[in-house]
Each structure stands twice: as structure tokens, then as C-alpha cells.
Design a protein around this motif. Structure first.
Motif, short mmCIF file in Angstrom:
data_model
loop_
_atom_site.label_atom_id
_atom_site.label_comp_id
_atom_site.label_asym_id
_atom_site.label_seq_id
_atom_site.Cartn_x
_atom_site.Cartn_y
_atom_site.Cartn_z
N VAL A 91 62.57 -1.04 48.26
CA VAL A 91 63.23 -1.83 49.30
C VAL A 91 62.40 -3.09 49.58
CG1 VAL A 91 63.96 -1.87 51.71
CG2 VAL A 91 64.26 0.21 50.35
N GLN A 92 63.10 -4.22 49.68
CA GLN A 92 62.43 -5.46 50.07
C GLN A 92 62.73 -5.81 51.52
OE1 GLN A 92 62.89 -8.83 47.50
NE2 GLN A 92 61.60 -7.97 45.92
N SER A 93 63.99 -5.69 51.91
CA SER A 93 64.35 -6.00 53.30
C SER A 93 65.74 -5.47 53.61
CB SER A 93 64.29 -7.52 53.54
OG SER A 93 65.26 -8.18 52.75
N ILE A 94 66.02 -5.38 54.92
CA ILE A 94 67.34 -5.03 55.43
C ILE A 94 67.92 -6.27 56.07
CG2 ILE A 94 68.68 -3.46 56.87
CD1 ILE A 94 67.13 -1.99 54.75
N THR A 95 69.06 -6.74 55.59
CA THR A 95 69.68 -7.95 56.12
C THR A 95 71.08 -7.64 56.64
OG1 THR A 95 70.71 -8.62 54.03
CG2 THR A 95 68.41 -9.26 54.36
N GLU A 96 71.72 -8.67 57.18
CA GLU A 96 73.10 -8.50 57.66
C GLU A 96 74.04 -8.20 56.50
OE1 GLU A 96 74.37 -8.51 60.73
OE2 GLU A 96 72.35 -8.59 61.55
N LYS A 97 73.67 -8.67 55.30
CA LYS A 97 74.54 -8.47 54.14
C LYS A 97 74.36 -7.10 53.49
CE LYS A 97 74.70 -13.39 52.94
NZ LYS A 97 74.41 -14.40 51.88
N GLY A 98 73.20 -6.49 53.69
CA GLY A 98 72.95 -5.19 53.08
C GLY A 98 71.46 -4.95 52.86
N ILE A 99 71.16 -4.05 51.91
CA ILE A 99 69.78 -3.71 51.59
C ILE A 99 69.37 -4.46 50.32
CG2 ILE A 99 68.16 -1.83 51.13
CD1 ILE A 99 70.21 0.09 52.31
N GLU A 100 68.28 -5.19 50.40
CA GLU A 100 67.77 -5.89 49.22
C GLU A 100 66.75 -4.99 48.54
OE1 GLU A 100 66.32 -9.68 50.53
OE2 GLU A 100 68.33 -10.57 50.48
N VAL A 101 67.02 -4.68 47.26
CA VAL A 101 66.21 -3.71 46.52
C VAL A 101 65.73 -4.33 45.22
CG1 VAL A 101 66.18 -1.43 45.43
CG2 VAL A 101 67.52 -1.79 47.51
N GLU A 102 64.44 -4.17 44.94
CA GLU A 102 63.89 -4.59 43.65
C GLU A 102 63.98 -3.43 42.67
OE1 GLU A 102 59.64 -5.97 41.60
OE2 GLU A 102 59.79 -5.67 43.77
N HIS A 103 64.66 -3.66 41.56
CA HIS A 103 64.82 -2.60 40.56
C HIS A 103 63.49 -2.29 39.89
CE1 HIS A 103 66.16 -1.38 36.30
NE2 HIS A 103 66.16 -0.31 37.08
N VAL A 104 63.20 -0.99 39.76
CA VAL A 104 61.98 -0.53 39.09
C VAL A 104 62.40 0.30 37.87
CG1 VAL A 104 59.86 0.80 39.29
CG2 VAL A 104 60.73 -0.46 41.27
N PRO A 105 62.33 -0.27 36.66
CA PRO A 105 62.76 0.47 35.48
C PRO A 105 61.75 1.54 35.08
CG PRO A 105 61.85 -1.64 34.83
CD PRO A 105 61.85 -1.63 36.34
N ILE A 106 62.16 2.41 34.18
CA ILE A 106 61.25 3.42 33.63
C ILE A 106 60.17 2.71 32.84
CG2 ILE A 106 61.07 5.35 32.01
CD1 ILE A 106 63.92 6.09 32.75
N TYR A 107 58.91 3.12 33.04
CA TYR A 107 57.80 2.47 32.36
C TYR A 107 57.30 3.33 31.21
CZ TYR A 107 53.43 0.04 31.44
OH TYR A 107 52.42 -0.64 30.83
N LEU A 108 57.26 2.75 30.02
CA LEU A 108 56.72 3.41 28.84
C LEU A 108 55.55 2.58 28.33
CD1 LEU A 108 60.04 4.33 26.95
CD2 LEU A 108 58.65 5.82 28.39
N PRO A 109 54.34 3.13 28.29
CA PRO A 109 53.17 2.37 27.83
C PRO A 109 53.40 1.75 26.46
CG PRO A 109 52.50 4.48 28.75
CD PRO A 109 54.00 4.52 28.66
N LEU A 110 52.96 0.53 26.29
CA LEU A 110 53.04 -0.25 25.06
C LEU A 110 54.45 -0.73 24.74
CD1 LEU A 110 50.71 1.86 22.69
CD2 LEU A 110 50.09 -0.09 24.12
N ILE A 111 55.47 -0.02 25.24
CA ILE A 111 56.85 -0.38 24.93
C ILE A 111 57.45 -1.27 26.01
CG2 ILE A 111 59.17 0.53 24.56
CD1 ILE A 111 57.90 2.94 23.24
#
Length: 258
Positions: A91-111
Motif C-alpha cells: 500500500v502506498q496511500s488511501i485516496t478519494e479515488k481508491g487504494i494506491e498499491v505498488e505491485h510486488v512481483p515474485i522474486y527469483l534470484p538471478l532471473i
């Protein structure tokens, strides 16, 4: 003296056995040569196997967008929406428009670093709305207090509308395996009303399954008199009736003048 039929048959059988023995020997020789080559070049064989495995993982990861970081709603593949895939985010913030979320993808070392498109670039969040929920002002304040920045949430994709994602948003409850739906939570507290699920077809199985879950949470709040379903006490109802009665207001003004 001419050869008999039996002697010719024995000679043919002997030749067949000899040919079979030679075939077996040549096969064993080929296997031996390959085994010897593998032993002599063990490092090369291992490196080749590892390289092929890594290449396979790269192809699969790229094809299913496993490690891609989405920075805009339009970047999310349509099949993710259709299959109601769950994405992890912060979560980044809660605004009048909705919830602002930063996507966190699956992390694979080296890939994962190989698929990072936005190195050194300021990341932009995804705009998320709680699917099937209409928040009250108190509900938005509750979100701001209970869904804090940097908190990890899970987004079950329901539909997409322009630049907005409509999702079932969940947060971990005690452990990573236990999640509580924020959509249902605000309804159970009487801080929201159920609303049509944007982007979902009303005659679809998904629509009715979600509607049933959300309606059940809303009914629970209504029965317990929580939030917007809270009933005024007898004294509060009488006070409101008195304040709203025109005749009583007029008499009150007359008494004040005298």
C-alpha cells in the motif's frame, strides 16, 4: 558330396548369432564411448544441463509474466483478469479515488533482474477499488487508519475499468496463510454498503458468488446494528422528532420572544 538341408540351416543360424553378437558389441561400444565422454567432460555436461534448465525457466517466466512488475493497469494481461489471478502489493496511500498499491512481483534470484524494465525509474502505483463495495466517509477513515503505507496486501483481480482495478483486497491475519478480506470487513463493521460489481457480468457465476459473500457480511452488520445500521436510542429518536416538528419549533420561538 552336396550339403544337406540341415547343415545349411545350422550355418544360417550361426551367421545370425554372429551378427547379433556384433550388434550387441557395437551398442555397448557406443554406450561406453558416451559414458567415457561424459566422465571426461563432467563440468561441460553439468554446465550444459544447468544452462538448459535456466533457459527453460526464463522462457516460462517470460511467457506467464511471473516476475514482471506491473506499473499501470493496462500492463496486466487480460488472462490475469479472466482467471482472477491474485497479485501481491504494498500500500502506498488511501485516496478519494481508491487504494494506491505498488505491485510486488515474485522474486527469483538471478532471473528477476533480467526482466526488470524500470531500473532507476520512479515506480507508479496501481489504483485499486474494493469490488462490490461503496464506502461511507467513516469507512474511508477506517481504511486510512487500518490499511497503512508499506503494508502488504493481496489483490484478487475481478475486473478492470480504464485505469482502475476492481479487486477483492485481503491482508494477512496473523500468518501469511490466513487472510482477511477488507471488502467483507468494512461491510461487517457497517462502514460500507454493497454495490454492483463493476465490470462483472450480472449473470456470471463469479458475480453471484461474490455478491453472496458481500451480502452476507452486510446482513451481519445490519443485524448487529453496526455503523450505518446503528439504530438511535428511544431518547435520540424523541429528540429528533421534537427538533423536526414545526409546531414545536414555532412555540419555542414564541416563548423565547416573551
Amino acid at each position: 558330396m552336396p550339403e544337406s538341408y540341415g547343415e545349411r540351416e545350422n550355418e544360417d543360424a550361426g551367421r545370425d548369432r554372429q551378427e547379433r553378437d556384433q550388434g550387441h558389441k557395437s551398442s555397448r561400444n557406443v554406450v561406453s564411448i558416451i559414458s567415457q565422454f561424459a566422465d571426461d567432460n563432467l563440468t561441460v555436461v553439468r554446465s550444459t544441463s544447468t544452462g538448459l534448465a535456466v533457459a527453460g525457466i526464463l522462457v516460462i517466466a517470460r511467457s506467464i509474466r511471473l516476475v514482471t512488475k506491473f506499473q499501470h493497469v493496462s500492463e496486466i494481461p487480460a488472462r490475469f483478469i479472466q482467471n482472477n489471478v491474485s497479485l501481491c502489493g504494498k500500500v502506498q496511500s488511501i485516496t478519494e479515488k481508491g487504494i494506491e498499491v505498488e505491485h510486488v512481483p515474485i522474486y527469483l534470484p538471478l532471473i528477476s533482474p533480467l526482466f526488470t524494465k524500470h531500473k532507476g525509474v520512479c515506480t507508479s502505483p496501481l489504483l485499486v477499488n474494493l469490488a462490490g463495495v461503496e464506502l461511507t466517509p467513516e469507512g474511508r477513515l477506517w481504511l486510512q487508519r487500518n490499511v497503512t503505507p508499506a503494508q502488504t496486501v493481496w489483490l484478487k483481480l475481478i475486473s478492470r475499468e480504464d485505469v482502475v482495478l476492481h479487486c477483492l483486497v485481503s491482508q494477512s491475519k496473523g500468518s501469511i496463510w490466513r487472510r482477511d478480506s477488507i471488502n467483507e470487513q468494512v461491510l461487517r463493521l457497517g462502514l460500507a454498503r454493497t454495490a454492483p460489481i463493476a465490470g462483472a457480468f450480472p449473470d456470471s457465476r463469479l458475480y453471484w458468488r461474490l455478491h453472496k459473500r458481500l451480502h452476507r457480511a452486510e446482513v451481519k452488520a445490519e443485524r448487529k446494528g453496526r455503523g450505518l445500521w446503528k439504530e438511535d436510542s428511544l431518547w435520540e429518536r424523541v429528540s429528533k422528532a421534537v427538533r423536526n416538528n414545526r409546531l414545536l419549533r414555532l412555540m419555542s420561538r414564541l416563548f423565547r420572544r416573551t
